[in-house]
Design an enzyme around this catalytic site. Structure first.
Site, PDB file in Angstrom:
ATOM      1  N   ASP A 108     -54.219  43.218 -19.984  1.00  0.00           N
ATOM      2  CA  ASP A 108     -52.664  43.535 -20.040  1.00  0.00           C
ATOM      3  C   ASP A 108     -51.983  43.211 -21.364  1.00  0.00           C
ATOM      4  O   ASP A 108     -50.863  43.072 -21.462  1.00  0.00           O
ATOM      5  CB  ASP A 108     -51.893  43.045 -19.019  1.00  0.00           C
ATOM      6  CG  ASP A 108     -52.736  43.106 -17.558  1.00  0.00           C
ATOM      7  OD1 ASP A 108     -53.033  44.180 -17.265  1.00  0.00           O
ATOM      8  OD2 ASP A 108     -52.799  41.988 -16.817  1.00  0.00           O
ATOM      9  N   HIS A 134     -54.214  51.122 -17.610  1.00  0.00           N
ATOM     10  CA  HIS A 134     -53.381  51.115 -18.920  1.00  0.00           C
ATOM     11  C   HIS A 134     -52.423  52.486 -18.823  1.00  0.00           C
ATOM     12  O   HIS A 134     -53.032  53.431 -18.286  1.00  0.00           O
ATOM     13  CB  HIS A 134     -54.048  51.170 -20.161  1.00  0.00           C
ATOM     14  CG  HIS A 134     -55.572  51.797 -20.238  1.00  0.00           C
ATOM     15  ND1 HIS A 134     -56.661  51.658 -20.030  1.00  0.00           N
ATOM     16  CD2 HIS A 134     -55.330  53.437 -20.804  1.00  0.00           C
ATOM     17  CE1 HIS A 134     -57.430  52.906 -20.269  1.00  0.00           C
ATOM     18  NE2 HIS A 134     -56.778  53.673 -20.779  1.00  0.00           N
TER      19      HIS A 134
END
Length: 429
Positions: free
Chosen positions: A13, A41
């Site tokens: 992340d 993502h």
């Protein structure tokens, strides 16, 4: 021209999606080399958001995109993600997307086993996404996986499924689950075969040919190096290798083809799920970072744990992944804080150490040793040059470089791809 590996330097992340998209415009080929559809993502292009979890980011820009042999592929999710992109106007064809014929498949039995284990009240909760990633890798290592190429050979598929189910049905009996019939799995596979087989190829040959022709190849990592099955916070890790070295093994292109390793690094630290997190903040600062940074998982929607920047773990990743430079992301989230802390070392049982220990007990006992830096009141959001940054923000970035032993090659100041300060182009030799 250097080929570039992008790897997350923390627990995932870190903002890889934007950086990969930024680099993919300069690349000719984009390769996924590990993981599955468990790490998502988001790309924002011309105001449109594209959420990907399995397909390489290059598809959105019409670049040749490759799913390597190191990836575990859920064929039904593959089809769904292809259709979703097509619905957003992206042309997805075998001309721009290839899947390694030797990639293992994720089946319904893997998802069920994953969920059953994670939902059990006994044992250790790892914090998986329950998408079958781990069990699929187990079958790969156990030499009983069904691979993409097996869909082309109906005559050998049945005995392979029988062998697979001999293992899984014994597990299911022990868990009190109903056994699965061979025909059920065969139907599951044949129902999707025609939709995935047009994309399969010997991707190691494709990549080797493109490399020899001078193509720029971008290797797109998923998750982060601290989730690596060997070098991460075991057992709170993923089921694949996430360090940069996996780019070669997971694609079939030899390691000498890799020219530059770019570590994507968030200006603070986050983690999803269980496991040690020395700099975690369970206070108003942690809430501030999570709210301002929109720290929720793309795939699961789970709230991310937040904390101060940990130079110890990033420095360790710089070494285990051979990182040449970092792309520092989300600097703007720190705007407005009066002071900012950086973890420079740990204290373990009264001793100062400069590394994250391997044992689970020691990882849980380490305490961060902080340096405190003044914050800045001005905004860094949207900055596109060093001159646009507040002086204290520049000092913060420079101090991170010193602590981790790697330079900042790129600096991201918003989710928009244009809001990027380029220091070193990773594709230049």
């Amino acid at each position: 021209m250097a080929n570039v590996v992008v790897v997350g330097s923390q627990w995932g992340d870190e903002g890889k999606g934007k950086i990969v998209d930024w680099l993919s415009e300069r690349a000719d080929v984009i390769v996924r080399y590990q993981g599955g559809h468990n790490a998502g993502h988001t790309l924002v292009i011309d105001g449109v958001s594209y959420k990907l979890s399995l397909l390489p980011s290059g598809l959105v820009r019409g670049k040749l995109s490759v799913i390597g042999n190191g990836v575990v592929v859920d064929p039904h999710h593959f089809v769904a993600e292809v259709e979703k992109l097509r619905g957003q106007g992206i042309d997805v064809t075998p001309d721009v997307l290839r899947v390694a014929e030797n990639a293992p498949l994720i089946l319904s039995i893997h998802r069920e086993l994953d969920a059953m284990r994670e939902g059990s009240n006994s044992g250790l909760k790892i914090g998986t996404t329950k998408r079958g990633i781990g069990p699929a890798y187990e079958d790969k290592v156990g030499r009983r996986a069904i691979r993409v190429i097996d869909l082309t050979e109906p005559e050998t598929l049945r005995p392979k499924v029988e062998r697979l189910l001999a293992h899984h049905n014994s597990l299911r009996r022990g868990m009190g689950l109903e056994e699965i019939a061979v025909e059920t799995i065969l139907t599951e596979l044949t129902s999707v075969a025609d939709q995935i087989l047009p994309y399969i190829d010997q991707v190691w040959r494709v990549l080797d040919e493109r490399r020899k022709a001078g193509a720029r190849i971008l290797f797109e990592g998923a998750q982060g190096a601290l989730l690596d099955n060997d070098h991460g916070t075991y057992p709170f890790v993923t089921s694949s290798n996430t360090v940069a070295g996996q780019a070669a093994a997971g694609s079939g292109l030899g390691p000498t083809a890799i020219g530059y390793v770019l570590g994507i690094t968030k200006a603070y630290t986050t983690r999803v799920g269980e496991g040690p997190f020395p700099t975690e903040l369970n206070d108003e600062i942690g809430e501030f970072l999570g709210t301002k940074g929109h720290e929720f998982g793309v795939v699961t929607g789970r709230k991310r744990r937040c904390g101060w920047f940990d130079a110890v773990i990033v420095r360790q990743t710089v070494r285990t992944s051979g990182i040449n430079g970092i792309a520092l992301t989300k600097l703007d989230v720190l705007d407005g804080l009066e002071e900012i802390k950086i973890c420079v070392a740990y204290k373990l049982d009264g001793k100062r150490i400069d590394y994250l220990p391997s044992s689970m007990g020691a990882q849980a006992r380490v305490k961060p040793i902080y340096e405190t830096l003044p914050g800045w009141s001005e905004t860094t959001a949207g900055a596109r040059s060093w001159n646009d940054l507040p002086a204290q923000a520049v000092k913060y970035v420079r101090h991170i470089e010193e602590l981790i032993g790697a330079p900042v090659a790129m600096l991201s100041t918003s989710p928009e791809r244009e809001d990027t300060i380029l220091v070193t182009d990773p594709f230049h030799d």
